[in-house]
Design a protein around this motif. Structure first.
Motif, PDB file in Angstrom:
ATOM      1  N   PHE A 270      54.389  29.959  47.164  1.00 51.21           N
ATOM      2  CA  PHE A 270      53.053  30.039  47.750  1.00 51.21           C
ATOM      3  C   PHE A 270      52.000  29.856  46.661  1.00 51.21           C
ATOM      4  O   PHE A 270      52.074  30.473  45.597  1.00 51.21           O
ATOM      5  N   THR A 271      51.019  29.011  46.944  1.00 50.04           N
ATOM      6  CA  THR A 271      50.067  28.575  45.921  1.00 50.04           C
ATOM      7  C   THR A 271      48.662  28.525  46.498  1.00 50.04           C
ATOM      8  O   THR A 271      48.485  28.230  47.684  1.00 50.04           O
ATOM      9  N   ARG A 272      47.673  28.802  45.655  1.00 50.34           N
ATOM     10  CA  ARG A 272      46.283  28.635  46.044  1.00 50.34           C
ATOM     11  C   ARG A 272      45.569  27.789  44.994  1.00 50.34           C
ATOM     12  O   ARG A 272      45.680  28.056  43.798  1.00 50.34           O
ATOM     13  N   VAL A 273      44.868  26.761  45.457  1.00 52.34           N
ATOM     14  CA  VAL A 273      43.970  26.015  44.578  1.00 52.34           C
ATOM     15  C   VAL A 273      42.594  26.634  44.724  1.00 52.34           C
ATOM     16  O   VAL A 273      42.077  26.780  45.843  1.00 52.34           O
ATOM     17  N   ILE A 274      42.006  27.018  43.593  1.00 58.05           N
ATOM     18  CA  ILE A 274      40.736  27.740  43.576  1.00 58.05           C
ATOM     19  C   ILE A 274      39.759  26.950  42.718  1.00 58.05           C
ATOM     20  O   ILE A 274      39.980  26.771  41.522  1.00 58.05           O
ATOM     21  N   SER A 275      38.695  26.468  43.334  1.00 55.75           N
ATOM     22  CA  SER A 275      37.776  25.567  42.654  1.00 55.75           C
ATOM     23  C   SER A 275      36.484  26.261  42.249  1.00 55.75           C
ATOM     24  O   SER A 275      35.917  27.044  43.008  1.00 55.75           O
ATOM     25  N   ALA A 276      36.021  25.936  41.037  1.00 60.41           N
ATOM     26  CA  ALA A 276      34.732  26.442  40.573  1.00 60.41           C
ATOM     27  C   ALA A 276      33.573  25.754  41.285  1.00 60.41           C
ATOM     28  O   ALA A 276      32.450  26.263  41.268  1.00 60.41           O
ATOM     29  N   ILE A 277      33.845  24.599  41.887  1.00 56.83           N
ATOM     30  CA  ILE A 277      32.851  23.895  42.707  1.00 56.83           C
ATOM     31  C   ILE A 277      33.267  24.053  44.161  1.00 56.83           C
ATOM     32  O   ILE A 277      34.347  23.603  44.540  1.00 56.83           O
ATOM     33  N   PRO A 278      32.473  24.693  45.012  1.00 54.36           N
ATOM     34  CA  PRO A 278      32.888  24.926  46.399  1.00 54.36           C
ATOM     35  C   PRO A 278      33.161  23.624  47.147  1.00 54.36           C
ATOM     36  O   PRO A 278      32.360  22.685  47.106  1.00 54.36           O
TER      37      PRO A 278
ATOM     38  N   ARG B 160      36.589  36.093  41.932  1.00 54.48           N
ATOM     39  CA  ARG B 160      37.541  36.730  41.024  1.00 54.48           C
ATOM     40  C   ARG B 160      38.450  37.737  41.714  1.00 54.48           C
ATOM     41  O   ARG B 160      39.678  37.708  41.549  1.00 54.48           O
ATOM     42  N   ARG B 161      37.892  38.619  42.494  1.00 53.45           N
ATOM     43  CA  ARG B 161      38.713  39.649  43.131  1.00 53.45           C
ATOM     44  C   ARG B 161      39.732  39.053  44.101  1.00 53.45           C
ATOM     45  O   ARG B 161      40.862  39.534  44.208  1.00 53.45           O
ATOM     46  N   ARG B 162      39.333  38.002  44.793  1.00 54.52           N
ATOM     47  CA  ARG B 162      40.268  37.350  45.706  1.00 54.52           C
ATOM     48  C   ARG B 162      41.401  36.687  44.920  1.00 54.52           C
ATOM     49  O   ARG B 162      42.571  36.756  45.313  1.00 54.52           O
ATOM     50  N   ALA B 163      41.051  36.063  43.802  1.00 50.33           N
ATOM     51  CA  ALA B 163      42.080  35.420  42.976  1.00 50.33           C
ATOM     52  C   ALA B 163      43.068  36.448  42.434  1.00 50.33           C
ATOM     53  O   ALA B 163      44.290  36.210  42.425  1.00 50.33           O
TER      54      ALA B 163
ATOM     55  N   LYS C  64      49.911  39.250  45.059  1.00 51.78           N
ATOM     56  CA  LYS C  64      50.818  38.868  46.154  1.00 51.78           C
ATOM     57  C   LYS C  64      51.816  37.788  45.728  1.00 51.78           C
ATOM     58  O   LYS C  64      52.486  37.195  46.572  1.00 51.78           O
ATOM     59  N   LYS C  65      51.889  37.545  44.418  1.00 51.66           N
ATOM     60  CA  LYS C  65      52.850  36.606  43.819  1.00 51.66           C
ATOM     61  C   LYS C  65      52.591  35.155  44.217  1.00 51.66           C
ATOM     62  O   LYS C  65      53.516  34.347  44.289  1.00 51.66           O
ATOM     63  N   ARG C  66      51.334  34.820  44.466  1.00 56.69           N
ATOM     64  CA  ARG C  66      50.959  33.429  44.680  1.00 56.69           C
ATOM     65  C   ARG C  66      50.543  32.814  43.347  1.00 56.69           C
ATOM     66  O   ARG C  66      49.881  33.477  42.552  1.00 56.69           O
ATOM     67  N   VAL C  67      50.918  31.573  43.126  1.00 59.88           N
ATOM     68  CA  VAL C  67      50.465  30.865  41.934  1.00 59.88           C
ATOM     69  C   VAL C  67      49.027  30.414  42.182  1.00 59.88           C
ATOM     70  O   VAL C  67      48.741  29.772  43.202  1.00 59.88           O
ATOM     71  N   CYS C  68      48.125  30.749  41.268  1.00 61.36           N
ATOM     72  CA  CYS C  68      46.715  30.362  41.396  1.00 61.36           C
ATOM     73  C   CYS C  68      46.423  29.206  40.447  1.00 61.36           C
ATOM     74  O   CYS C  68      46.567  29.352  39.227  1.00 61.36           O
ATOM     75  N   ILE C  69      46.022  28.074  41.003  1.00 58.41           N
ATOM     76  CA  ILE C  69      45.674  26.909  40.199  1.00 58.41           C
ATOM     77  C   ILE C  69      44.153  26.796  40.198  1.00 58.41           C
ATOM     78  O   ILE C  69      43.532  26.518  41.229  1.00 58.41           O
TER      79      ILE C  69
ATOM     80  N   ALA D  77      41.752  33.018  32.085  1.00 57.66           N
ATOM     81  CA  ALA D  77      42.802  33.919  31.598  1.00 57.66           C
ATOM     82  C   ALA D  77      42.233  35.292  31.295  1.00 57.66           C
ATOM     83  O   ALA D  77      42.853  36.323  31.597  1.00 57.66           O
ATOM     84  N   ASN D  78      41.037  35.342  30.721  1.00 57.25           N
ATOM     85  CA  ASN D  78      40.395  36.622  30.452  1.00 57.25           C
ATOM     86  C   ASN D  78      39.980  37.313  31.749  1.00 57.25           C
ATOM     87  O   ASN D  78      40.178  38.523  31.922  1.00 57.25           O
ATOM     88  N   GLU D  79      39.403  36.554  32.671  1.00 56.15           N
ATOM     89  CA  GLU D  79      38.960  37.149  33.941  1.00 56.15           C
ATOM     90  C   GLU D  79      40.122  37.699  34.752  1.00 56.15           C
ATOM     91  O   GLU D  79      39.994  38.709  35.449  1.00 56.15           O
ATOM     92  N   MET D  80      41.267  37.024  34.679  1.00 56.27           N
ATOM     93  CA  MET D  80      42.447  37.447  35.435  1.00 56.27           C
ATOM     94  C   MET D  80      43.291  38.475  34.686  1.00 56.27           C
ATOM     95  O   MET D  80      44.343  38.885  35.168  1.00 56.27           O
ATOM     96  N   ALA D  81      42.850  38.871  33.491  1.00 54.59           N
ATOM     97  CA  ALA D  81      43.589  39.832  32.657  1.00 54.59           C
ATOM     98  C   ALA D  81      44.992  39.331  32.331  1.00 54.59           C
ATOM     99  O   ALA D  81      45.962  40.098  32.351  1.00 54.59           O
ATOM    100  N   CYS D  82      45.097  38.033  32.028  1.00 59.30           N
ATOM    101  CA  CYS D  82      46.388  37.470  31.618  1.00 59.30           C
ATOM    102  C   CYS D  82      46.732  38.002  30.221  1.00 59.30           C
ATOM    103  O   CYS D  82      45.856  38.312  29.419  1.00 59.30           O
ATOM    104  N   GLU D  83      48.016  38.068  29.956  1.00 61.30           N
ATOM    105  CA  GLU D  83      48.474  38.595  28.669  1.00 61.30           C
ATOM    106  C   GLU D  83      48.600  37.509  27.606  1.00 61.30           C
ATOM    107  O   GLU D  83      48.704  37.809  26.419  1.00 61.30           O
ATOM    108  N   ALA D  84      48.614  36.246  28.038  1.00 62.81           N
ATOM    109  CA  ALA D  84      48.693  35.134  27.091  1.00 62.81           C
ATOM    110  C   ALA D  84      48.363  33.842  27.810  1.00 62.81           C
ATOM    111  O   ALA D  84      48.502  33.732  29.038  1.00 62.81           O
ATOM    112  N   ILE D  85      47.921  32.855  27.015  1.00 64.27           N
ATOM    113  CA  ILE D  85      47.796  31.484  27.499  1.00 64.27           C
ATOM    114  C   ILE D  85      48.982  30.699  26.951  1.00 64.27           C
ATOM    115  O   ILE D  85      49.258  30.736  25.743  1.00 64.27           O
TER     116      ILE D  85
END
Length: 244
Positions: free
Chosen positions: A104-112, A122-125, A131-136, A156-164
Motif C-alpha cells: 500500500f502506497t501514497r503519493v503525496i505532493s507538495a503542489i496540490p 504532515r500529520r496525515r503522512a 499504517k505501514k504505507r510507503v509514502c512517496i 526525512a526530518n519532518e517524518m522523524a526518519c532515522e536516516a536517509i
C-alpha cells in the motif's frame, strides 16, 4: 548503525530512500524503463517486509531537470516547476509498481493536485507511515530553487526518519569519480563538514547543511546492487555513512 546479523533484522524503524530520476531510466537515455522501476520496487518491498516504515523521494531528471532548462534559456522558476511535475510522474510510476506487489502506497505532493495524489499534510503522512504505507513525496518542496535532495532531507526530518538512504550508481562516497579514476578512494565514514569542504557530491550543500543541523545520518549505497538496500538495513554490504 545496525549490527551484522544473519537474520534479516534491523535497528531502523523509519527511513527515507532518495533516488534520482535517472535511476528509473535504466540503459535508456530518457524516460521510464518499466523493468528498472519494477526492480527498484522489489528492493523497496523487501525492506518493507522487514517491518521498516519507508518514505521515498524520487528526482525528475529522467524527464526534465529545471537547471538544464534554465541553462537553455528558460526562466528558472518555470523550469523548476516543470521539474517538480516530472517527479510526480516518477512517483506515480513507483506507486503503480509497488501496489502491483501488494504494498500500500501514497503519493503525496507538495503542489496540490487532488485528482492525482494527496496534498502534503504532515500529520496525515505520519499516520500513513504508522499504517505501514510507503509514502512517496513528490514535487520537491513545492518551491523553485530547491532540489529534490533538499526536499528529501526536509521530509526525512519532518517524518522523524532515522536516516536517509541515498541510492546511487556506486557503493558509497569516493574522493573522486570511481568510474573515471581507478585510484579513487572510498570512505566508510565521512563527516558533513568534510563532504562540504571537499565537494564530495553526496547531495547539494543545502541538503547536507540541513542534515548536519539535525544530526540526520546519510547512508550512500549502490542501488544497482541486488538486495543492497535490504542488506544494509540488516547490517551487511558496502556503503558510506555521512555523520557529524
Amino acid at each position: 548503525m545496525p549490527q551484522t546479523a544473519s537474520a534479516p533484522q534491523t535497528t531502523f524503524k523509519r527511513v527515507l530512500l532518495k533516488i534520482s530520476g535517472e535511476a528509473l531510466m535504466g540503459d535508456q537515455g530518457y524516460g521510464l524503463h518499466p523493468p528498472t522501476v519494477q526492480r527498484i520496487a522489489e528492493e523497496v518491498k523487501s525492506v518493507h517486509d522487514m517491518g521498516v516504515e519507508i518514505c521515498m523521494v524520487i528526482g525528475g531528471g529522467n524527464i526534465f531537470r529545471g537547471l538544464s532548462g534554465a541553462a537553455q534559456g528558460m526562466e528558472r522558476t518555470t523550469a523548476d516547476y516543470m521539474g517538480m511535475l516530472a517527479t510526480v510522474m516518477n512517483a506515480l510510476a513507483m506507486q503503480a509498481a509497488l501496489e502491483q506487489m501488494g504494498v500500500f502506497t501514497r503519493v503525496i505532493s507538495a503542489i496540490p493536485m487532488d485528482q492525482v495524489c494527496e496534498p502534503y499534510i504532515r500529520r496525515r503522512a505520519v499516520r500513513h507511515l504508522e499504517k505501514k504505507r510507503v509514502c512517496i513525496f513528490a514535487a520537491g518542496t513545492g518551491n523553485p530553487y530547491f532540489t529534490t535532495d533538499t526536499a528529501a532531507t526536509l521530509r526525512a526530518n519532518e517524518m522523524a526518519c532515522e536516516a536517509i538512504f541515498k541510492g546511487t550508481k556506486v557503493d558509497g562516497v569516493y574522493d573522486k569519480d570511481p568510474v573515471k579514476h581507478d585510484d579513487a578512494k572510498r570512505y566508510d565514514r565521512v563527516t558533513y563538514d568534510e563532504v562540504l569542504a571537499q565537494h564530495l557530491g553526496v547531495m547539494d550543500a543545502s541538503a547536507i547543511a540541513l542534515a548536519r543541523d539535525n544530526n540526520l545520518p546519510i547512508i550512500v549505497f549502490s542501488l544497482d546492487e541486488p538486495g543492497g538496500f535490504r542488506g544494509i538495513l540488516a547490517g551487511q554490504g558496502t556503503y558510506t555513512t555521512v555523520h557529524s
